[in-house]
Write a protein that holds these residues in place. Structure first.
Motif, mmCIF file in Angstrom:
data_model
loop_
_atom_site.group_PDB
_atom_site.id
_atom_site.type_symbol
_atom_site.label_atom_id
_atom_site.label_comp_id
_atom_site.label_asym_id
_atom_site.label_seq_id
_atom_site.Cartn_x
_atom_site.Cartn_y
_atom_site.Cartn_z
ATOM 1 N N VAL A 294 0.856 -1.189 0.000
ATOM 2 C CA VAL A 294 0.000 0.000 0.000
ATOM 3 C C VAL A 294 0.896 1.245 0.000
ATOM 4 N N PRO A 295 1.024 1.919 -1.120
ATOM 5 C CA PRO A 295 1.760 3.191 -1.152
ATOM 6 C C PRO A 295 0.953 4.275 -0.436
ATOM 7 N N ILE A 296 1.634 5.093 0.390
ATOM 8 C CA ILE A 296 0.969 6.168 1.116
ATOM 9 C C ILE A 296 1.183 7.472 0.338
ATOM 10 N N PRO A 297 0.134 8.038 -0.237
ATOM 11 C CA PRO A 297 0.316 9.211 -1.109
ATOM 12 C C PRO A 297 0.745 10.450 -0.326
ATOM 13 N N ILE A 298 1.854 11.041 -0.753
ATOM 14 C CA ILE A 298 2.358 12.293 -0.195
ATOM 15 C C ILE A 298 2.580 13.251 -1.356
ATOM 16 N N LYS A 299 2.085 14.484 -1.194
ATOM 17 C CA LYS A 299 2.195 15.473 -2.264
ATOM 18 C C LYS A 299 3.659 15.679 -2.652
ATOM 19 N N ASN A 300 3.907 15.738 -3.933
ATOM 20 C CA ASN A 300 5.235 15.952 -4.525
ATOM 21 C C ASN A 300 6.178 14.749 -4.374
ATOM 22 N N MET A 301 5.709 13.652 -3.738
ATOM 23 C CA MET A 301 6.565 12.456 -3.593
ATOM 24 C C MET A 301 5.913 11.214 -4.192
ATOM 25 N N TRP A 302 4.712 11.370 -4.736
ATOM 26 C CA TRP A 302 3.942 10.204 -5.178
ATOM 27 C C TRP A 302 4.683 9.384 -6.226
ATOM 28 N N ASP A 303 5.311 10.045 -7.186
ATOM 29 C CA ASP A 303 6.008 9.302 -8.242
ATOM 30 C C ASP A 303 7.134 8.443 -7.659
ATOM 31 N N HIS A 319 10.385 -13.835 -6.440
ATOM 32 C CA HIS A 319 10.597 -14.908 -5.467
ATOM 33 C C HIS A 319 9.324 -15.753 -5.277
ATOM 34 N N ASN A 320 8.434 -15.694 -6.260
ATOM 35 C CA ASN A 320 7.215 -16.517 -6.284
ATOM 36 C C ASN A 320 6.284 -16.256 -5.099
ATOM 37 N N ILE A 321 6.307 -15.016 -4.623
ATOM 38 C CA ILE A 321 5.361 -14.613 -3.585
ATOM 39 C C ILE A 321 4.149 -13.994 -4.272
ATOM 40 N N ARG A 322 2.972 -14.393 -3.839
ATOM 41 C CA ARG A 322 1.743 -13.851 -4.421
ATOM 42 C C ARG A 322 1.515 -12.447 -3.835
ATOM 43 N N VAL A 323 1.846 -11.434 -4.611
ATOM 44 C CA VAL A 323 1.861 -10.068 -4.126
ATOM 45 C C VAL A 323 0.942 -9.195 -4.974
ATOM 46 N N HIS A 324 0.341 -8.199 -4.328
ATOM 47 C CA HIS A 324 -0.540 -7.262 -5.038
ATOM 48 C C HIS A 324 -0.147 -5.843 -4.652
ATOM 49 N N LEU A 325 -0.039 -4.977 -5.639
ATOM 50 C CA LEU A 325 0.236 -3.556 -5.413
ATOM 51 C C LEU A 325 -1.078 -2.791 -5.520
ATOM 52 N N ASP A 326 -1.509 -2.226 -4.410
ATOM 53 C CA ASP A 326 -2.768 -1.474 -4.387
ATOM 54 C C ASP A 326 -2.460 0.004 -4.623
ATOM 55 N N ASP A 327 -2.421 0.387 -5.886
ATOM 56 C CA ASP A 327 -2.106 1.775 -6.231
ATOM 57 C C ASP A 327 -3.354 2.566 -6.625
ATOM 58 N N ARG A 328 -4.521 2.112 -6.154
ATOM 59 C CA ARG A 328 -5.753 2.850 -6.439
ATOM 60 C C ARG A 328 -5.697 4.236 -5.790
ATOM 61 N N TYR A 331 -9.002 5.707 -3.343
ATOM 62 C CA TYR A 331 -9.263 5.265 -1.973
ATOM 63 C C TYR A 331 -8.130 5.690 -1.055
ATOM 64 N N SER A 332 -8.472 6.001 0.190
ATOM 65 C CA SER A 332 -7.473 6.410 1.174
ATOM 66 C C SER A 332 -6.710 5.195 1.684
ATOM 67 N N LYS A 336 -7.981 1.163 2.417
ATOM 68 C CA LYS A 336 -7.278 -0.013 1.895
ATOM 69 C C LYS A 336 -6.871 -0.950 3.022
ATOM 70 N N PHE A 337 -6.432 -0.403 4.157
ATOM 71 C CA PHE A 337 -6.044 -1.253 5.294
ATOM 72 C C PHE A 337 -7.225 -2.128 5.721
ATOM 73 N N TYR A 338 -8.391 -1.513 5.879
ATOM 74 C CA TYR A 338 -9.585 -2.270 6.281
ATOM 75 C C TYR A 338 -9.950 -3.315 5.220
ATOM 76 N N ASP A 339 -9.849 -2.917 3.968
ATOM 77 C CA ASP A 339 -10.233 -3.794 2.873
ATOM 78 C C ASP A 339 -9.371 -5.060 2.855
#
Length: 364
Positions: A294-303, A319-328, A331-332, A336-339
């Motif tokens: 879960v990336p935490i959006p910060i102004k001017n640092m998002w990229d 490394h064959n880990i089932r991973v998901h990047l939640d870059d939506r 949503y705050s 995402k934490f609750y989801d």
């Protein structure tokens, strides 16, 4: 949008239904046929990982996967008298083909002991061919007259693993019962589901068996749930279906059989035993997503945050880990934490400005 429902006690049923819906596991209660549900993508992946582990255990112990017919003629299902007496109130019957009445009623498979016994009478003639261990994972149908419940009491069982074995002697069949119990021990231990093993009284044994061994667990509402069974069928089916083999002493006798099964009750138990008031808690081996970033959006640092998040994603994936990047972005982070907690993802990685500046990540 999210509720915190106590899992334990009288609110368990509401908790279970809520998790089924919000975690998008299983859609139940809206299909116009009572007792039937639809596996949704996330739930189907859990199901697939659970079944793949069961397949692994069976394949490693010499079981062979087959696929038998769904339709069973009435005269075939009725051959073993105790068996049909035990199931006759639960059978769905097909009586028409198009507009024509069928000559013989066809049952939608409630279980397959009669079908496999018929074919074993064709396939097996000598002790040299034994033991044989078959299994299939299929849909079965049972007309449950009690109140239905998703995964636990349904009329279309969509995850029925039934194993059928055949042996030269009673002693060999008894050894197979022990092997089946040990397979189930490994299975439930890997799932982290506690269980009690018991020999069922005669009134509660499988119809047509000499005896039944059952695995039961305790659900959050304090009720027991049967999650697996092992049956010594003796010669009850082989005598009816003339499954006669030449023994090692050159005499002829009826073979001995066992059968054992599980259903989606196992997945209901997995969800219920490990969950908490926030939702699922999945063992990593059976989690569709093992790590969520879960990336935490910060102004001017998002990229920069997103770049590092993607690098971590690619590293874990390699490394064959089932991973998901939640870059939506809509949503705050809190949403995402609750989801993802609701969906039972074992590990969360948070990456924000602090992590970028220190070259670290936060694990939760």
């Amino acid at each position: 949008m999210y509720e915190r429902i106590p899992k334990e006690g009288s609110s368990y049923s509401r908790w279970f239904d809520y998790v089924m819906e919000k975690a998008e596991l299983y859609d139940y209660g809206r299909y116009p046929v009572k007792g039937c549900g639809i596996w949704l993508p996330y739930g189907f992946k859990i199901r697939r990982f659970v079944l793949n582990y069961m397949r692994k255990l069976l394949d490693e112990t010499g079981h062979e996967e087959i696929l038998m017919p769904l339709l069973i003629p009435e005269d075939l299902l009725s051959k073993e008298k105790e068996h049909i007496e035990g199931f006759k109130g639960e059978v769905y019957w097909v009586t028409k083909g198009g507009e024509e009445d069928l000559d013989v009623k066809l049952a939608l498979r409630p279980t397959s002991e009669t079908v496999i016994s018929l074919y074993e009478s064709y396939w097996l003639k000598s002790y040299k061919q034994l033991p044989r261990k078959y299994y299939q994972i299929v849909n079965i149908f049972r007309y449950e007259t009690k109140a239905t419940k998703p995964m636990i009491r349904v009329r279309e069982v969509t995850t029925f693993k039934e194993a059928h074995t055949i042996h030269e002697t009673y002693e060999d069949a008894e050894k197979q019962v022990v092997e089946a119990i040990n397979i189930y021990r490994k299975f439930f231990d890997a799932l982290g589901i506690p269980y009690l093993i018991s020999k069922r009284p005669d009134w509660d044994k499988f119809a047509g068996a000499l005896y039944t061994i059952a695995f039961d667990t305790i659900m959050p509402d304090g009720r027991t749930l049967q999650i697996g069974t092992v049956h010594n069928l003796g010669q009850n089916f082989t005598k009816v279906f003339e499954v006669r083999i030449q023994l090692s002493d050159e005499s002829i006798d009826y073979a001995w059989q066992t059968s054992y099964g599980i259903s989606e009750r196992v997945i209901a138990a997995l969800i219920s035993v490990h969950g908490d008031d926030l939702g699922l808690i999945l063992p990593p081996e059976f989690a569709p997503i093992q790590v969520v970033i879960v990336p935490i959006p910060i102004k001017n640092m998002w990229d920069k945050i997103l770049e590092i998040s993607r690098n971590v994603y690619e590293s874990l994936k390699a490394h064959n880990i089932r991973v998901h990047l939640d870059d939506r972005e809509e949503y705050s982070p809190g949403y995402k934490f609750y989801d993802w907690e609701l969906r039972g993802v074992p590990l969360r990685i948070e990456i924000g400005s602090k992590e970028v500046n220190t070259g670290t990540v936060t694990l939760a």
